[in-house]
Structure formats: C-alpha cells, structure tokens
Scaffold this motif. Structure first.
Motif, short mmCIF file in Angstrom:
data_model
loop_
_atom_site.label_atom_id
_atom_site.label_comp_id
_atom_site.label_asym_id
_atom_site.label_seq_id
_atom_site.Cartn_x
_atom_site.Cartn_y
_atom_site.Cartn_z
N PHE A 256 0.84 -1.20 0.00
CA PHE A 256 0.00 0.00 0.00
C PHE A 256 0.87 1.25 0.00
O PHE A 256 1.83 1.36 0.76
CB PHE A 256 -0.89 -0.03 1.25
CG PHE A 256 -1.70 1.20 1.45
CD1 PHE A 256 -1.29 2.17 2.35
CD2 PHE A 256 -2.87 1.40 0.75
CE1 PHE A 256 -2.03 3.32 2.55
CE2 PHE A 256 -3.63 2.53 0.94
CZ PHE A 256 -3.21 3.50 1.84
N VAL A 257 0.54 2.20 -0.88
CA VAL A 257 1.24 3.48 -0.94
C VAL A 257 0.34 4.59 -0.42
O VAL A 257 0.73 5.40 0.41
CB VAL A 257 1.72 3.82 -2.36
CG1 VAL A 257 2.37 5.18 -2.40
CG2 VAL A 257 2.68 2.75 -2.87
N GLY A 258 -0.91 4.64 -0.91
CA GLY A 258 -1.79 5.70 -0.46
C GLY A 258 -3.18 5.57 -1.02
O GLY A 258 -3.43 4.84 -1.97
N ILE A 259 -4.10 6.29 -0.38
CA ILE A 259 -5.50 6.30 -0.75
C ILE A 259 -5.96 7.74 -0.84
O ILE A 259 -5.41 8.62 -0.18
CB ILE A 259 -6.32 5.50 0.30
CG1 ILE A 259 -7.72 5.19 -0.21
CG2 ILE A 259 -6.34 6.18 1.64
CD1 ILE A 259 -8.45 4.16 0.64
N ASP A 260 -6.96 8.00 -1.66
CA ASP A 260 -7.51 9.34 -1.79
C ASP A 260 -7.84 9.88 -0.40
O ASP A 260 -8.64 9.29 0.32
CB ASP A 260 -8.76 9.30 -2.66
CG ASP A 260 -9.39 10.66 -2.88
OD1 ASP A 260 -8.93 11.66 -2.28
OD2 ASP A 260 -10.36 10.73 -3.66
N PRO A 261 -7.23 10.98 0.01
CA PRO A 261 -7.46 11.49 1.35
C PRO A 261 -8.88 11.98 1.61
O PRO A 261 -9.27 12.17 2.75
CB PRO A 261 -6.45 12.64 1.49
CG PRO A 261 -6.14 13.04 0.09
CD PRO A 261 -6.29 11.80 -0.74
N THR B 3 -11.62 10.26 0.69
CA THR B 3 -12.40 9.10 0.29
C THR B 3 -13.65 8.82 1.11
O THR B 3 -14.63 8.34 0.58
CB THR B 3 -11.51 7.85 0.28
OG1 THR B 3 -12.26 6.80 -0.28
CG2 THR B 3 -11.07 7.46 1.66
N GLY B 4 -13.62 9.00 2.41
CA GLY B 4 -14.74 8.56 3.23
C GLY B 4 -14.66 7.05 3.41
O GLY B 4 -13.58 6.47 3.35
N ASP B 5 -15.81 6.37 3.57
CA ASP B 5 -15.79 4.93 3.84
C ASP B 5 -16.25 4.09 2.65
O ASP B 5 -16.58 2.93 2.80
CB ASP B 5 -16.62 4.61 5.07
CG ASP B 5 -18.09 4.96 4.90
OD1 ASP B 5 -18.45 5.56 3.87
OD2 ASP B 5 -18.89 4.65 5.79
N LYS B 6 -16.30 4.65 1.48
CA LYS B 6 -16.69 3.92 0.26
C LYS B 6 -15.44 3.51 -0.51
O LYS B 6 -14.34 3.87 -0.17
CB LYS B 6 -17.57 4.82 -0.62
CG LYS B 6 -18.80 5.34 0.07
CD LYS B 6 -19.86 4.28 0.16
CE LYS B 6 -21.11 4.88 0.77
NZ LYS B 6 -21.99 3.94 1.32
N GLY B 7 -15.63 2.77 -1.62
CA GLY B 7 -14.52 2.43 -2.49
C GLY B 7 -13.84 3.72 -2.94
O GLY B 7 -14.47 4.76 -3.05
N HIS C 178 -9.84 6.89 -13.75
CA HIS C 178 -9.27 8.18 -13.41
C HIS C 178 -9.19 8.32 -11.90
O HIS C 178 -9.96 7.69 -11.17
CB HIS C 178 -10.04 9.35 -14.05
CG HIS C 178 -11.48 9.40 -13.71
ND1 HIS C 178 -11.96 10.08 -12.60
CD2 HIS C 178 -12.56 8.87 -14.32
CE1 HIS C 178 -13.27 9.96 -12.56
NE2 HIS C 178 -13.67 9.22 -13.59
N ILE C 179 -8.20 9.09 -11.47
CA ILE C 179 -8.05 9.38 -10.06
C ILE C 179 -7.91 10.89 -9.93
O ILE C 179 -7.50 11.56 -10.86
CB ILE C 179 -6.84 8.65 -9.43
CG1 ILE C 179 -5.54 9.10 -10.05
CG2 ILE C 179 -7.00 7.15 -9.54
CD1 ILE C 179 -4.33 8.61 -9.31
N PRO C 180 -8.26 11.45 -8.78
CA PRO C 180 -8.21 12.90 -8.63
C PRO C 180 -6.78 13.44 -8.61
O PRO C 180 -5.86 12.76 -8.14
CB PRO C 180 -8.91 13.15 -7.28
CG PRO C 180 -8.94 11.86 -6.59
CD PRO C 180 -8.81 10.78 -7.62
#
Length: 98
Positions: A16-21, A23-27, A76-78
C-alpha cells in the motif's frame, strides 16, 4: 515503504502506498506497488462515457490503433493524489523496479 502488503490469490504482493485522502468509507482511488511484478497498481473510478469515447477515439501513441483493447480499462483518479503517485514511482525506482 512500510510493509503493509496484501497478497491476492497467492500470486500478487501489493504494498500500500496511499488512498484518496477525501475518500470517506466507500470504495476509493488507491495506489500500491507490486514489487515482484515490477509494477504500480492503481484502483480508480471507471471512466464515464464521455471520457471513454474521447480516449477510444484517439491514437495517443505513434503506431498504435485508436481505441481501448478489451484487456485494458480507463480509470481516473483525482489530481490531489499526484503526491501519492509520485511516491509510488519514487519507491519503485528506489527499489530498482525500473
């Protein structure tokens, strides 16, 4: 990078590197490095119809047919995740995955 690996079907090892900050609790858009596979893995939102049509109608690389091959997808990612993508690239380069 911290060893927070995930093994899928005994084949793929993802760190794991990172997740959309935001994001909330959804995919959500997420980035991993697969060291054994020597690749960066990205989860993103499926491209909407307008984006898919735009990509499918272009030939982005010389010598390539326009369109999206059946074994590929457009996601796409933000833009706010650019630092996370940069970290994944830096980690992969540091670890000699190039």
């Amino acid at each position: 990078m911290a060893a927070t690996g995930l093994v899928l079907e005994g084949v793929v090892e993802l760190d794991f590197v990172g997740i959309d900050p935001e994001t909330g609790d959804k995919g959500s858009p997420t980035v991993w490095v697969d060291r054994p596979g020597r690749r960066i893995v990205i989860q993103g939102v499926k491209g909407e119809a307008a984006l898919l049509a735009e990509v499918a109608g272009r030939s982005w690389a010389p010598g390539h047919e326009p369109g999206i091959p059946g074994h590929e997808a457009v996601v796409h990612i933000p833009a706010r995740m650019i630092p996370i993508l940069r970290k994944a690239c830096d980690d992969a380069e540091r670890d000699g995955l190039l």
